[in-house]
Structure formats: structure tokens, C-alpha cells
Write an enzyme that holds these catalytic residues in place. Sequence first.
Site, PDB file in Angstrom:
ATOM      1  N   TRP A 106      10.994   0.718   2.308  1.00 32.57           N
ATOM      2  CA  TRP A 106      10.243   0.657   3.569  1.00 32.57           C
ATOM      3  C   TRP A 106      10.929  -0.254   4.568  1.00 32.57           C
ATOM      4  O   TRP A 106      10.888  -0.006   5.779  1.00 32.57           O
ATOM      5  CB  TRP A 106       8.790   0.258   3.292  1.00 32.57           C
ATOM      6  CG  TRP A 106       8.172   1.206   2.328  1.00 32.57           C
ATOM      7  CD1 TRP A 106       7.805   0.960   1.037  1.00 32.57           C
ATOM      8  CD2 TRP A 106       7.911   2.606   2.544  1.00 32.57           C
ATOM      9  NE1 TRP A 106       7.337   2.105   0.444  1.00 32.57           N
ATOM     10  CE2 TRP A 106       7.385   3.133   1.343  1.00 32.57           C
ATOM     11  CE3 TRP A 106       8.083   3.451   3.637  1.00 32.57           C
ATOM     12  CZ2 TRP A 106       7.024   4.467   1.201  1.00 32.57           C
ATOM     13  CZ3 TRP A 106       7.731   4.795   3.507  1.00 32.57           C
ATOM     14  CH2 TRP A 106       7.211   5.282   2.301  1.00 32.57           C
ATOM     15  N   ASP A 176       5.125  -6.093   7.715  1.00 28.31           N
ATOM     16  CA  ASP A 176       4.475  -4.877   7.221  1.00 28.31           C
ATOM     17  C   ASP A 176       3.746  -5.275   5.946  1.00 28.31           C
ATOM     18  O   ASP A 176       4.366  -5.541   4.918  1.00 28.31           O
ATOM     19  CB  ASP A 176       5.535  -3.816   6.939  1.00 28.31           C
ATOM     20  CG  ASP A 176       4.968  -2.552   6.297  1.00 28.31           C
ATOM     21  OD1 ASP A 176       3.745  -2.482   6.074  1.00 28.31           O
ATOM     22  OD2 ASP A 176       5.767  -1.636   6.008  1.00 28.31           O
ATOM     23  N   LYS A 200      -4.230   1.611   0.950  1.00 28.91           N
ATOM     24  CA  LYS A 200      -4.013   0.937  -0.326  1.00 28.91           C
ATOM     25  C   LYS A 200      -5.098  -0.102  -0.603  1.00 28.91           C
ATOM     26  O   LYS A 200      -5.651  -0.136  -1.684  1.00 28.91           O
ATOM     27  CB  LYS A 200      -2.619   0.312  -0.347  1.00 28.91           C
ATOM     28  CG  LYS A 200      -1.507   1.349  -0.135  1.00 28.91           C
ATOM     29  CD  LYS A 200      -0.148   0.718  -0.024  1.00 28.91           C
ATOM     30  CE  LYS A 200       0.915   1.707   0.419  1.00 28.91           C
ATOM     31  NZ  LYS A 200       1.204   2.750  -0.565  1.00 28.91           N
TER      32      LYS A 200
END
Length: 365
Positions: A106, A176, A200
Site C-alpha cells: 500500500w 494511512d 476493517k
Amino acid sequence: MNQSNKRAYNFNAGPSALPLEVLEKAQQELVNFQESGMSIMEMSHRSATFEKVHNEAIFRLRKLFAIPNDYEILFLQGGASLQFTMIPMNFLKNGKTASYIMTGVWSEKAYKEAKLFGEPVQIASTKENQYRNIPTFDEIDVDTDDAYVHVTSNNTIYGTQWTEFPNTGEVPLIADMSSDIMSKPVDISKFDMIYAGAQKNLGPSGVTVVIARKDFLAKANSEIPTILKYSTHAESNSLYNTPPTFGIYMLGEVLKWIEEKGGLTAIAQQNEEKAKLIYDVIDNSNGFYTGHASKESRSLMNITFRVADEELEQQFLSEAKEAGFIGLNGHRSVGGCRASAYNSVPLETCKALSDFMIAFKTKHQ
């Protein structure tokens, strides 16, 4: 399968487990929300009923996560992946660089998008070590003229997590936090922006939470499309266009659930207990199970490991699936096994996996 409620042992990496209590409440309210004669999905996002739901979610998020008043809270769409683009589009101005700390896929994706808008640099990376660890602070050298420094707080694929964050001084720090937001208390004041996909720890997929310092947002580029300006959404309380109304409603209910569980300190303690149940089996298996992440960088959210050999590993995954364990396959890019133990995964689910792993080892060693 958890026979008490016939729910799967859900270790999916995302979208992931949601609290059963929240799902049951949503089920009760789905058709007729607060005697309105409509589902929350059917009513106008401009209605007083939805506005209350929307604002309560913002209020609870600010309270639970201890977000100072000089920060905006935005509910956006497009997932964290759109933020990979919006951040450099808004903040990577001509003549500036931005620093990215590389800890996994990511981070790589965020860096790739930034290259479309300017000259980002990788100031630290653990790729050569297969992203098994988080860089140490002495490996990180921040240029004081940088537009920002970007980190990924938890790395779902490799199972690593920052326990402390670098001090970037006057340079804005952006994180993030898609896969560990609100899994523990965090000092928000260390960051100029935090962003996270909800799917999540915060709710269903479809909502992206952005928490940003107001004076940082004021420095953004103005010559970009309206919908991609943070200021557009800040000025309209995230209601510039139709928001993901059901997702925001569910996010608010998950935040209520966190409150009822005792807040982030209690959630953090349980997350440590859950992860320990599984890591202890790995560490005490004499090599039958091996963790991917270095011990000092282990994630409490995503526990990555391998079984003794590939044939046994496939048998482990097959037998686990038959026993009701879902989502234990590692990411396709690294293979192996992964147990994602997000906030909503019950302690009992992690205990069941721990017991299964011990039994499997006893049978096959």
C-alpha cells in the site's frame, strides 16, 4: 463454526468482521428506521433524520479518538486508494518533494500515484527484507523542505505495524491507518492528516474517514477539480454530493459499540490479548509455524505465518476451512497464512484458532 450463534470464525482481511450486536441492530432497523417508514438507505441525505445520524457519527469519532477541535473530520468515498491520488494532488506543489516510507504494497501504491503529480522520494524502505519489519528512526532522514511525509501505519499483507511514529518536526505527517485505525489510542496531534477505509475496523466498505488539521487543509492547491478538493467537503460537512448513507449509519453504530466496550483503551487491551493467543502458538511451535514479521514489528491486526512445509500448509488451510475458519489464506503476493484480528473479531474466535493450530501441530508433527 461458532455453534452458539452459527457465525463463521471470520478472519477476512477486509471487508472484515463486524460486531454481531451492530448487525442485529441494523437488521431490526433496516426496513423502518426510527418509525420513518423508510430504510436509512431510502431517505434523503438532506433530511433532518439522516443529518442527525451523520453528525452523531462525527461527534462520536471525535470523542472516542480524542480528535482536537482544530481538525476536520470528513466522510468521503473511493477508499484509501483515492486518497493516494488526492493527497499529492492537493499538497504536492511545484518545486516540492514528498517523502514516502515504504513498508509494503500500500505504501508502493501511494508512492506510485504521487509520482504523477511531482517528485516523491523514498526516504526509508524495508523491501529488501521482504517487508518483515518497520524502519528504525535512525533510518529515516526527513528533508525540512518536504511537502509532507507519508506512512502506512499497519501493513495487512506482511503483518507489520508501527508502534511509534517518527517525529517529522515542521514537516506534515500523513498516515494511512486503514487497517488499524481506532484499534488503540493515538496522539492525533502528531499528524496533519490521517485517512482510513472503514472496512476493517470502522464499518462496511464504502466510507473513507479523513481526519485533517484545518490549517494544513488551508495550504492545499486550488487549481484542481472541485470534487477532489478537501476544502469542498470540509465546507459542506461531507455533504457536497450524496454520501454513502448506510455506511455512515453503520460507522456510527460501530462507534457506539466501541463506547459500550469501554473505549479505545479497553479495545487495545483486548486486541493485545487476541493477538497473543495466536503469536504464542507460533512462538512455542519449535518451527512448525513461523511468523513472517520480525517480532519487534508484529501487527496486532494481521498475524502472518507459514506452516512447516507447503503441503502441510495447504492441508492446514483446507482443514481450517472445514472447521469454519474463513479468510486464513495469506495475500496472493506472499502466500502463507494470515489471521486478521480486527476490533470486531471476538476473543473467542482467536481462542478457537489458537486451539485449532495446537491440535493441527500435535496431529502432524
